[in-house]
Motif scaffolding. Structure first.
Motif, short mmCIF file in Angstrom:
data_model
loop_
_atom_site.label_atom_id
_atom_site.label_comp_id
_atom_site.label_asym_id
_atom_site.label_seq_id
_atom_site.Cartn_x
_atom_site.Cartn_y
_atom_site.Cartn_z
N PHE A 104 0.87 -1.18 0.00
CA PHE A 104 0.00 0.00 0.00
C PHE A 104 0.90 1.23 0.00
O PHE A 104 2.06 1.14 0.43
N PRO A 105 0.38 2.37 -0.41
CA PRO A 105 1.16 3.60 -0.26
C PRO A 105 1.38 3.90 1.23
O PRO A 105 0.64 3.38 2.08
N PRO A 106 2.34 4.76 1.57
CA PRO A 106 2.52 5.13 2.98
C PRO A 106 1.37 6.06 3.44
O PRO A 106 0.88 6.88 2.66
N TYR A 107 0.96 5.91 4.68
CA TYR A 107 -0.11 6.73 5.24
C TYR A 107 0.36 7.33 6.57
O TYR A 107 1.22 6.77 7.23
N PRO A 108 -0.24 8.45 6.96
CA PRO A 108 0.18 9.13 8.20
C PRO A 108 -0.47 8.52 9.45
O PRO A 108 -1.39 9.08 10.03
N PHE A 109 0.01 7.38 9.88
CA PHE A 109 -0.54 6.71 11.05
C PHE A 109 -0.07 7.40 12.33
O PHE A 109 1.00 8.00 12.37
N ARG A 110 -0.89 7.27 13.37
CA ARG A 110 -0.53 7.74 14.70
C ARG A 110 -0.35 6.52 15.60
O ARG A 110 -1.19 5.64 15.61
N PHE A 111 0.74 6.52 16.34
CA PHE A 111 1.05 5.40 17.23
C PHE A 111 1.24 5.91 18.65
O PHE A 111 1.55 7.08 18.86
N LYS A 112 1.08 5.00 19.59
CA LYS A 112 1.49 5.29 20.96
C LYS A 112 1.91 3.98 21.61
O LYS A 112 1.50 2.90 21.19
N ASN A 113 2.73 4.11 22.63
CA ASN A 113 3.24 2.97 23.35
C ASN A 113 2.70 3.04 24.77
O ASN A 113 2.86 4.05 25.44
N ARG A 114 2.02 1.97 25.20
CA ARG A 114 1.47 1.93 26.56
C ARG A 114 1.62 0.52 27.09
O ARG A 114 1.24 -0.44 26.42
N GLU A 115 2.16 0.41 28.30
CA GLU A 115 2.35 -0.89 28.94
C GLU A 115 3.08 -1.88 28.03
O GLU A 115 2.67 -3.04 27.88
#
Length: 149
Positions: free
Chosen positions: A6-17
């Protein structure tokens, strides 16, 4: 996560536990990033960014009842009339797309009656258009771009 087809997309990530989460723009919340979720989020962004489907027409991971068994579809897209236009089945990249996967989406579609089907593991994508009168389908090179009727 591995790069997908797929083309690149502007994902949002976070790290928890010690878990990585990805923001789902449809469910409007962060969900645990698993391989199948990685594929599903690419599909959602593809539908919105590349196919111009409105977010309001997209639904993700809802339960349905098939032969008294609880199942969940991955992604559906509704048309402006409220009917299901597209049914998408997402698999993890390591899952080979085979007849079993097509049988699964076909069973779901007996109930949902989507015009278009998409099956993907993020690497390989298959698209079909249903002909309910003739009880058959034809393969396509892609699903259509959104067009309000």
């Amino acid at each position: 996560m591995q790069p997908l087809n797929f083309p690149p997309y502007p994902f949002r990530f976070k790290n928890r536990e010690n878990k990585i989460y990805i923001f789902d723009v449809i469910r409007k919340k962060f969900v645990v990033l698993q391989p199948e979720e990685w594929v599903r989020q690419h599909v959602v962004h593809n539908l919105i960014s590349d196919k111009n489907y409105p977010k309001a027409h997209i639904n993700v991971e809802k339960q349905l009842l098939i032969n008294n068994l609880k199942k969940r579809y991955d992604v559906v897209v509704f048309n402006p009339n409220g009917c299901i236009e597209i049914l998408v089945e997402c698999k993890s990249p390591e899952i080979k797309i085979d007849q079993v996967v097509f049988d699964q989406i076909a069973r779901y579609n007996l109930l949902l009656k989507a015009k278009y089907l998409m099956v993907t593991n993020g690497m390989d994508h298959f698209f079909c258009c249903m002909d309910f009168e003739k009880e058959q389908y034809s393969f396509l090179t892609d699903i259509p771009v959104y067009s309000p009727r």
